[in-house]
Write a protein that holds these residues in place. Structure first.
Motif, PDB file in Angstrom:
ATOM      1  N   UNK A 208      31.230  32.389  69.015  1.00  0.00           N
ATOM      2  CA  UNK A 208      31.862  33.694  69.232  1.00  0.00           C
ATOM      3  C   UNK A 208      32.793  34.121  68.104  1.00  0.00           C
ATOM      4  N   UNK A 209      33.087  33.236  67.156  1.00  0.00           N
ATOM      5  CA  UNK A 209      34.049  33.537  66.100  1.00  0.00           C
ATOM      6  C   UNK A 209      33.389  33.429  64.729  1.00  0.00           C
ATOM      7  N   UNK A 210      33.470  34.516  63.960  1.00  0.00           N
ATOM      8  CA  UNK A 210      32.927  34.534  62.611  1.00  0.00           C
ATOM      9  C   UNK A 210      34.011  34.806  61.596  1.00  0.00           C
ATOM     10  N   UNK A 211      33.721  34.504  60.326  1.00  0.00           N
ATOM     11  CA  UNK A 211      34.723  34.694  59.277  1.00  0.00           C
ATOM     12  C   UNK A 211      34.069  35.236  58.015  1.00  0.00           C
ATOM     13  N   UNK A 212      34.902  35.782  57.163  1.00  0.00           N
ATOM     14  CA  UNK A 212      34.505  36.146  55.800  1.00  0.00           C
ATOM     15  C   UNK A 212      35.725  35.992  54.905  1.00  0.00           C
ATOM     16  N   UNK A 213      35.552  35.279  53.803  1.00  0.00           N
ATOM     17  CA  UNK A 213      36.602  35.137  52.795  1.00  0.00           C
ATOM     18  C   UNK A 213      36.071  35.689  51.491  1.00  0.00           C
ATOM     19  N   UNK A 214      36.791  36.622  50.899  1.00  0.00           N
ATOM     20  CA  UNK A 214      36.377  37.244  49.645  1.00  0.00           C
ATOM     21  C   UNK A 214      37.547  37.223  48.670  1.00  0.00           C
ATOM     22  N   UNK A 215      37.260  36.989  47.402  1.00  0.00           N
ATOM     23  CA  UNK A 215      38.309  36.933  46.381  1.00  0.00           C
ATOM     24  C   UNK A 215      37.787  37.516  45.081  1.00  0.00           C
ATOM     25  N   UNK A 216      38.720  38.021  44.282  1.00  0.00           N
ATOM     26  CA  UNK A 216      38.345  38.636  43.002  1.00  0.00           C
ATOM     27  C   UNK A 216      39.488  38.444  42.013  1.00  0.00           C
ATOM     28  N   UNK A 217      39.138  38.180  40.777  1.00  0.00           N
ATOM     29  CA  UNK A 217      40.104  38.120  39.694  1.00  0.00           C
ATOM     30  C   UNK A 217      39.568  38.872  38.495  1.00  0.00           C
ATOM     31  N   UNK A 218      40.437  39.559  37.776  1.00  0.00           N
ATOM     32  CA  UNK A 218      40.011  40.297  36.585  1.00  0.00           C
ATOM     33  C   UNK A 218      41.136  40.328  35.566  1.00  0.00           C
ATOM     34  N   UNK A 247      48.888  45.328  21.467  1.00  0.00           N
ATOM     35  CA  UNK A 247      47.922  45.991  20.591  1.00  0.00           C
ATOM     36  C   UNK A 247      47.033  46.946  21.361  1.00  0.00           C
ATOM     37  N   UNK A 248      46.741  46.610  22.634  1.00  0.00           N
ATOM     38  CA  UNK A 248      45.848  47.434  23.448  1.00  0.00           C
ATOM     39  C   UNK A 248      46.427  47.588  24.846  1.00  0.00           C
ATOM     40  N   UNK A 249      46.116  48.726  25.471  1.00  0.00           N
ATOM     41  CA  UNK A 249      46.558  49.031  26.823  1.00  0.00           C
ATOM     42  C   UNK A 249      45.348  49.467  27.658  1.00  0.00           C
ATOM     43  N   UNK A 250      45.386  49.321  28.987  1.00  0.00           N
ATOM     44  CA  UNK A 250      46.543  48.997  29.823  1.00  0.00           C
ATOM     45  C   UNK A 250      46.793  47.511  30.068  1.00  0.00           C
ATOM     46  N   UNK A 251      45.921  46.625  29.647  1.00  0.00           N
ATOM     47  CA  UNK A 251      46.188  45.197  29.759  1.00  0.00           C
ATOM     48  C   UNK A 251      46.337  44.710  31.186  1.00  0.00           C
ATOM     49  N   UNK A 252      45.397  45.059  32.029  1.00  0.00           N
ATOM     50  CA  UNK A 252      45.511  44.761  33.457  1.00  0.00           C
ATOM     51  C   UNK A 252      45.107  43.330  33.787  1.00  0.00           C
ATOM     52  N   UNK A 253      45.889  42.681  34.649  1.00  0.00           N
ATOM     53  CA  UNK A 253      45.555  41.392  35.237  1.00  0.00           C
ATOM     54  C   UNK A 253      45.683  41.543  36.749  1.00  0.00           C
ATOM     55  N   UNK A 254      44.670  41.087  37.493  1.00  0.00           N
ATOM     56  CA  UNK A 254      44.695  41.313  38.936  1.00  0.00           C
ATOM     57  C   UNK A 254      44.027  40.161  39.675  1.00  0.00           C
ATOM     58  N   UNK A 255      44.658  39.747  40.759  1.00  0.00           N
ATOM     59  CA  UNK A 255      44.095  38.756  41.673  1.00  0.00           C
ATOM     60  C   UNK A 255      44.231  39.319  43.077  1.00  0.00           C
ATOM     61  N   UNK A 256      43.144  39.332  43.834  1.00  0.00           N
ATOM     62  CA  UNK A 256      43.193  39.846  45.189  1.00  0.00           C
ATOM     63  C   UNK A 256      42.212  39.098  46.075  1.00  0.00           C
ATOM     64  N   UNK A 257      42.498  39.091  47.358  1.00  0.00           N
ATOM     65  CA  UNK A 257      41.654  38.381  48.298  1.00  0.00           C
ATOM     66  C   UNK A 257      41.748  38.990  49.684  1.00  0.00           C
ATOM     67  N   UNK A 258      40.734  38.704  50.487  1.00  0.00           N
ATOM     68  CA  UNK A 258      40.695  39.265  51.832  1.00  0.00           C
ATOM     69  C   UNK A 258      40.126  38.229  52.807  1.00  0.00           C
TER      70      UNK A 258
END
Length: 797
Positions: A208-218, A247-258
């Motif tokens: 009766x119980x299900x899961x999902x784990x998702x993650x992303x890094x960039x 030297x360059x923009x925007x220089x984004x770093x991101x880690x997220x998960x759900x």
């Protein structure tokens, strides 16, 4: 590099093919139903399930102007943030902005809100997994592992909790699966040196119980080159700027998960919990901007009384800019300044618990939500090499929401929908401002000029009801209304003013706080009449209204003598209607949508900028109107070959705006007499024309491997970037071309894709404002991302 050259050549060939096709439809694959990635993008309208009326209905059944973008289309073009998702739907602009304030501007059919004041809610609201949000900062973060995005155009007051007179962007992320499965995806974008890695795993924990784990890094270096060099101000020869920090923009770093948990103990009850967290860093709020001006950038040295030229600036939208860091000595004694180096630190948490209970013909739904974000950073708001204007700004917002709904599914002619909504919100901001080096405060040895604090809170109570009457088997009449009561409180003032700065009497006095309260009620009715002329067609007419409450500006500076009574603004209201047609023609091979609409807006909330001293305040335009026509369709030439096209004409203009702010340097001969009259002129970010067309083709190369090709072209006519219609801020019409080429295993086990976006490398402006302490011809502009060439690989298991 031969390998890179070959990739660019391949993408160009695909793009040329795309120019001969039609474009982007407002219809797309929607459901996460196991359809292979190489399936046709144009699914029958009765197979696309949407929730525009907060119940599951097919696209063909719902009398709403709606565009649904499914997982396949999002993944095909690596549309992993709201800005890219917005580009997939005509007449939609979802933009991250860089002048402080709300941080974003969402626009549908030319209706939206400014990003330049932290006190404003968006006219176009977001709904993330049932969680209703009106704050724009979420545009900064990525959205991945998405099942479907629905774009509801026009006022949506009836079914969504609050603040949606311009429309709703509804994002539904993927859920748990009945068997164990997952994917891993890696990508590399060549121009910005962007690296991406993401994945998910999903399945049952129990029966009766299900899961999902998702993650992303960039992580990316950036697509804008920073050419800033050292500059010394005449009034401060001991603290020259040190030039570009990066030297360059925007220089984004991101880690997220759900994390997703789904519990289905019986056929009558289910519960879904989703927890979504994000942590992002980049090179400051202005890191996606360039400066547009004539004759080079110049900035006023307030203490020296002269304009200082930036010899490194070219004042063009070309992927180059000059943004200087502050002298380290000043940065070391400037609270929140990251040592004088521009940086933004963003963190967010989105949590929703959705529970459904079915009792016979009644379906009960509860959605409990909590969202929170903190955006904290420092930047040089002179937008060039000179160290004259800066801010260390922090915005912390959070809200608890509770929604209860009931939908009936009776066999008779009558059905009902009803619900309650509650929100308890809070927002605190801090701004450590700097417009001149007046020396260190003798009390604290600090260089910044002031610290401005705001404390905001609000409560929303809302209820709606709708009656649906099946007049005949083919005619439906529905009508209802939403009642809303909203209260807001604010307290604003300077907790600190540099003793050397106070004598200039530019900002309000230290320790003097001003407060205010806003309260309002509104009833927003809605009615629709729809007719299923045939099982494959539907015609509808709708009368709709919309409402967004008033409140108080949260400017970047509280000017001397300014109080909360000067910062209040009234509600924004909309009413009007639309007539639409939806159909599946030619044996369901041709899908067609057509809509004609006309809406009037009263009290449109706009943010105006006063360059000296730099301050944004919200005011109400008297009235505005949007009138337009939308047409989109998709034609399945064969099961593997689809053509699509869309066209939108939108005339969005002010009916009455006689007291609009003048732009910097505007003379009486140019229409400025303290204010200017913009009645009859176009709204900001409201292009008249949007034309798109595209093609998708899939073929089997072998018994195991397939090839997929897609191409899309988009033309957007010209529009104003600045709300005060500074002539420098006019964006001319432009075209963009996107294309993809994919090799994939026919059983969907793996895929290798070459993805090209904006292949003509067009530089264009999305939003902006006049440069603080600059010349009248200088405006800063948030640019759309230029050419992207991404190589992406996916493995599914």
């Amino acid at each position: 590099m031969p390998f890179r050259t070959n990739m660019l050549t391949s993408a160009a060939v695909i793009a040329i093919a795309a120019q001969t096709a039609f474009v982007q439809p407002a219809l797309a694959q929607a459901a996460d139903d196991g359809t292979p990635a190489h399936a046709s993008a144009a699914m029958p309208a009765d197979a696309i399930i949407v929730t525009a009326r907060r119940r599951e209905e097919t696209m063909l059944d719902v009398p709403v102007a709606i565009a649904a973008v499914g997982a396949e289309q999002l993944e095909r073009y690596a549309a992993t943030d709201l800005q890219k998702i917005g580009q997939l739907v005509p007449q939609v602009i979802l933009a991250k902005t860089g002048g402080g304030g709300a941080g974003a501007s969402f626009t549908i059919r030319g209706l939206g809100s400014s990003a330049l004041d932290a006190g404003i809610d968006q006219t176009v609201s977001l709904n993330i997994d049932g969680l209703q949000i009106s704050r724009g900062r979420l545009v900064a973060q990525s959205f991945f592992d998405v099942q479907q995005v629905e774009v509801l155009k026009g006022p949506q007051a009836l079914f969504f909790g609050k603040n949606s007179p311009g429309g709703v962007i509804s994002v539904k992320t993927k859920g748990a699966t009945s068997s164990f499965e997952g994917y891993v995806r890696a990508g590399y974008e060549f121009k910005a040196n962007e690296r991406i890695l993401e994945g998910a795993i999903s399945g049952p924990l129990t029966e009766t119980l299900g899961f999902r784990i998702a993650a992303r890094g960039s992580k990316m270096d950036g697509y804008i080159k920073n050419n800033a060099g050292p500059i010394t101000l005449p009034s401060d020869p001991d603290h020259p700027s040190v030039g570009a920090a990066y030297a360059n923009d925007p220089g984004t770093k991101e880690i997220l998960g759900r994390l997703t948990l789904e519990w289905n103990p019986s056929s009558d009850f289910d519960a879904t919990l989703k927890v979504f967290g994000d942590k992002l860093r980049d090179h400051g709020e202005t890191s996606g901007t360039e400066l547009l001006c004539e004759g080079g950038s110049r900035t006023l040295d307030l203490l020296g009384g002269v304009f200082v030229a930036d010899p490194y600036s070219d004042c063009e939208l070309n992927g180059e800019r000059t943004l200087g860091a502050f002298n380290p000595e000043i940065g070391a004694n400037y609270p929140g300044s990251n040592g004088g180096v521009p940086e933004t630190r963003y963190e967010s948490l989105l949590t929703s618990l959705t529970m459904n209970y079915r009792a016979g013909a009644l379906n009960f739904t509860s959605v409990t939500g909590f969202w929170s974000y903190t955006n904290d950073g420092f930047d040089n708001f002179a937008f060039d090499s000179t160290p004259t204007v800066a801010g260390a700004n922090k915005d912390h917002s959070e809200a608890f929401t509770q929604e209860l709904r009931v939908n009936s599914d009776f066999d008779g002619a009558f059905n009902v929908a009803a619900g309650l909504f509650f929100e308890d919100s809070a927002r605190d901001t801090r701004g450590n401002g700097f417009i001149a080096n007046v020396g260190q405060d003798p009390r604290y040895d600090t260089y910044h000029n002031w610290q401005f604090l705001t404390d905001n809170s609000g409560k929303t109570y809302s209820a709606f009801g709708q009656l649906i009457f099946d007049v005949t088997d083919t005619v439906e009449l529905a009508g209802g209304a939403r009642w809303t009561r909203e209260t807001k409180r604010t307290s604003q003032g300077n907790s600190y003013v540099n003793q050397n700065f106070a004598p200039f009497m530019i900002t309000a006095e230290e320790g003097v706080f001003t407060s205010g309260r806003f309260s309002d009620e509104q009833i927003s009715p809605e009615a629709t009449l729809s007719w299923r002329a045939t099982p494959e067609t539907m015609v509808y007419a709708a009368y709709k209204t919309g409402y967004k409450s008033g409140g108080f500006s949260n400017p970047s500076i509280l000017s001397f003598g300014q109080t909360v009574s000067d910062l209040g603004f009234a509600p924004e209201k909309a009413d009007g209607g639309e007539v639409g047609f939806k159909g599946e023609l030619l044996n369901r091979r041709l899908l067609v949508n057509a809509t004609v609409y006309r809406y009037t807006f009263k009290g449109l909330q706009l943010t105006s900028f006063n360059p000296s001293p730099p301050s944004f305040t919200i005011r109400n335009a008297a009235s505005a109107r949007t009138t337009g026509v939308e047409l989109d369709g998709a034609f399945n030439v064969t099961p593997d070959f689809t053509l699509r096209a869309a066209a939108g004409y939108n005339k969005a203009k002010y009916l009455s705006f006689a007291a609009a702010p003048c732009y910097a340097g505007q003379t009486a001969a140019q229409g400025c007499n303290g204010v200017q009259d913009l009645s009859g002129t176009a709204l900001v970010r409201a292009p008249k024309w949007n034309l798109t067309g595209g093609v998708t083709y899939d073929t089997d190369l072998t018994s195991d491997i397939g090839l997929g090709l897609s191409g899309d072209a988009n033309y957007t006519s010209g529009y104003w970037i600045l709300e005060n219609q500074n002539p420098v801020g006019w964006q001319k019409g432009f075209a963009r071309i996107n294309a993809t080429a994919r090799l994939y295993e026919l059983d969907d086990a793996w895929e290798l894709a070459l993805i090209g976006r904006n292949l003509t490398n067009k530089y264009y402006g999305i939003a902006g404002a006049e440069k603080p302490f600059g010349t009248p011809d200088a405006v800063w502009v948030n640019i759309g991302r230029p050419r992207e060439i991404m190589l992406q690989g996916t493995v599914r298991f």
